[in-house]
Structure formats: C-alpha cells, structure tokens
Design a protein around this motif. Sequence first.
Motif, short mmCIF file in Angstrom:
data_model
loop_
_atom_site.label_atom_id
_atom_site.label_comp_id
_atom_site.label_asym_id
_atom_site.label_seq_id
_atom_site.Cartn_x
_atom_site.Cartn_y
_atom_site.Cartn_z
N HIS A 120 6.12 14.28 76.67
CA HIS A 120 4.69 14.22 76.38
C HIS A 120 4.23 12.79 76.53
CE1 HIS A 120 5.17 12.74 72.20
NE2 HIS A 120 6.15 13.61 72.09
N THR B 45 1.05 9.67 75.55
CA THR B 45 -0.04 9.22 74.70
C THR B 45 -0.72 8.04 75.39
OG1 THR B 45 1.21 9.86 72.74
CG2 THR B 45 -0.66 8.38 72.39
N VAL C 245 -2.88 4.82 74.74
CA VAL C 245 -3.08 3.96 73.57
C VAL C 245 -3.80 2.68 73.96
CG1 VAL C 245 -1.95 2.84 71.61
CG2 VAL C 245 -0.83 4.77 72.73
N SER D 188 -6.23 11.05 68.56
CA SER D 188 -5.13 11.65 67.81
C SER D 188 -4.78 10.77 66.62
CB SER D 188 -3.89 11.78 68.70
OG SER D 188 -4.16 12.56 69.84
N SER E 223 -5.69 6.12 69.96
CA SER E 223 -4.81 6.84 70.87
C SER E 223 -5.13 8.33 70.92
CB SER E 223 -3.34 6.65 70.46
OG SER E 223 -3.06 7.35 69.26
N SER F 158 -3.13 11.99 72.45
CA SER F 158 -1.85 12.51 72.93
C SER F 158 -2.02 13.83 73.68
CB SER F 158 -0.92 12.73 71.73
OG SER F 158 0.28 13.34 72.14
N SER F 159 -1.09 14.08 74.57
CA SER F 159 -1.05 15.34 75.32
C SER F 159 -0.15 16.37 74.64
CB SER F 159 -0.52 15.09 76.73
OG SER F 159 0.85 14.74 76.68
N LYS F 160 0.55 15.98 73.60
CA LYS F 160 1.61 16.80 73.00
C LYS F 160 1.15 18.21 72.64
CE LYS F 160 5.25 16.66 69.55
NZ LYS F 160 5.87 15.86 68.49
N HIS G 55 1.28 15.95 81.81
CA HIS G 55 0.78 15.27 80.61
C HIS G 55 -0.09 14.08 80.99
CE1 HIS G 55 3.18 17.46 77.59
NE2 HIS G 55 4.07 17.56 78.57
N LEU H 218 -4.26 13.62 80.49
CA LEU H 218 -4.90 12.49 79.81
C LEU H 218 -5.87 11.77 80.73
CD1 LEU H 218 -1.86 11.11 77.79
CD2 LEU H 218 -3.88 12.28 76.86
#
Length: 138
Positions: A8, A10, A12, A32, A59, A61-63, A74, A78
Amino acid sequence: MKPHQLAHATFVIYQDIEPPEFWTKYFGVSPSRAGMKGQPRTMPSGRVSAFPWRQGIWSVSSKEAVTSDDLAPHLRYLAGLLNLPRPDLRELVVRTNAQMRFFCYWDNATGDRIPDVPESIRTMMEEMGGTIEIDEYR
C-alpha cells in the motif's frame, strides 16, 4: 475482514508553515492523518501519545481504498485522488519548506517480489520536488 495486503502507499507532506486544513482545502481530500507541530498526536489505536507531533504532517493512504498486492494501483489511485501532477505544487513545497513523498509499504517475506513503481509516477514526483520511498519487510 480484509485479507492482509502485501503493498500500500501513503502520500505525505511534512512541513510547519501551513496548518493541515490548508492541504485539505488545496487537495479537496480529507487526510488519513494530520497534525501540527506541538499538538497532541492521536495514534492509529485511538490513544493519545505522550509525545506531541514533532513536525506538521498531512497524509492520505491507499490502504483502505485499493485491494492489490502491487504498488502501481495504489500509487495511481493516490495520484488520481490528489489530481497529481499539479503545476503549482512544487512552488508550494518550496514556499512551505516541505518534504513530500510517497511512502510505500512492501511485504516481501518470500524475497522474490520486486516493487512495481511506474516510471511515470517516479518522473512526476521528481518534477514536483517529491520522493518515493519503499519500506520493505522480509
């Protein structure tokens, strides 16, 4: 319950000039995680840390949004969510003395997985003044 994903990412931004709300408005996306230097830091568990934020952070995230063991979906998610690249983002990064990155989680317990970062994403981040970092777990 979602299965454990092997990847995944992120996006930031770290900086102390603008409050997190500035970046939320700029991107039009709720973060997130976000915080300002010196403010109390809420951990992912919901507990408040004894240590405040050491620097400002914003940030996303794609998680939770992308189900894939590869990084490319991912990172593309984003980039699309944040409407990247943005012509004025590099200038904002310089003005706010920010550090901007894609931080990628990469589970490689088998030792045979190679991170798939598209060249177009690498080039885009470089042109905007950001980096891509891969945190590999074995």
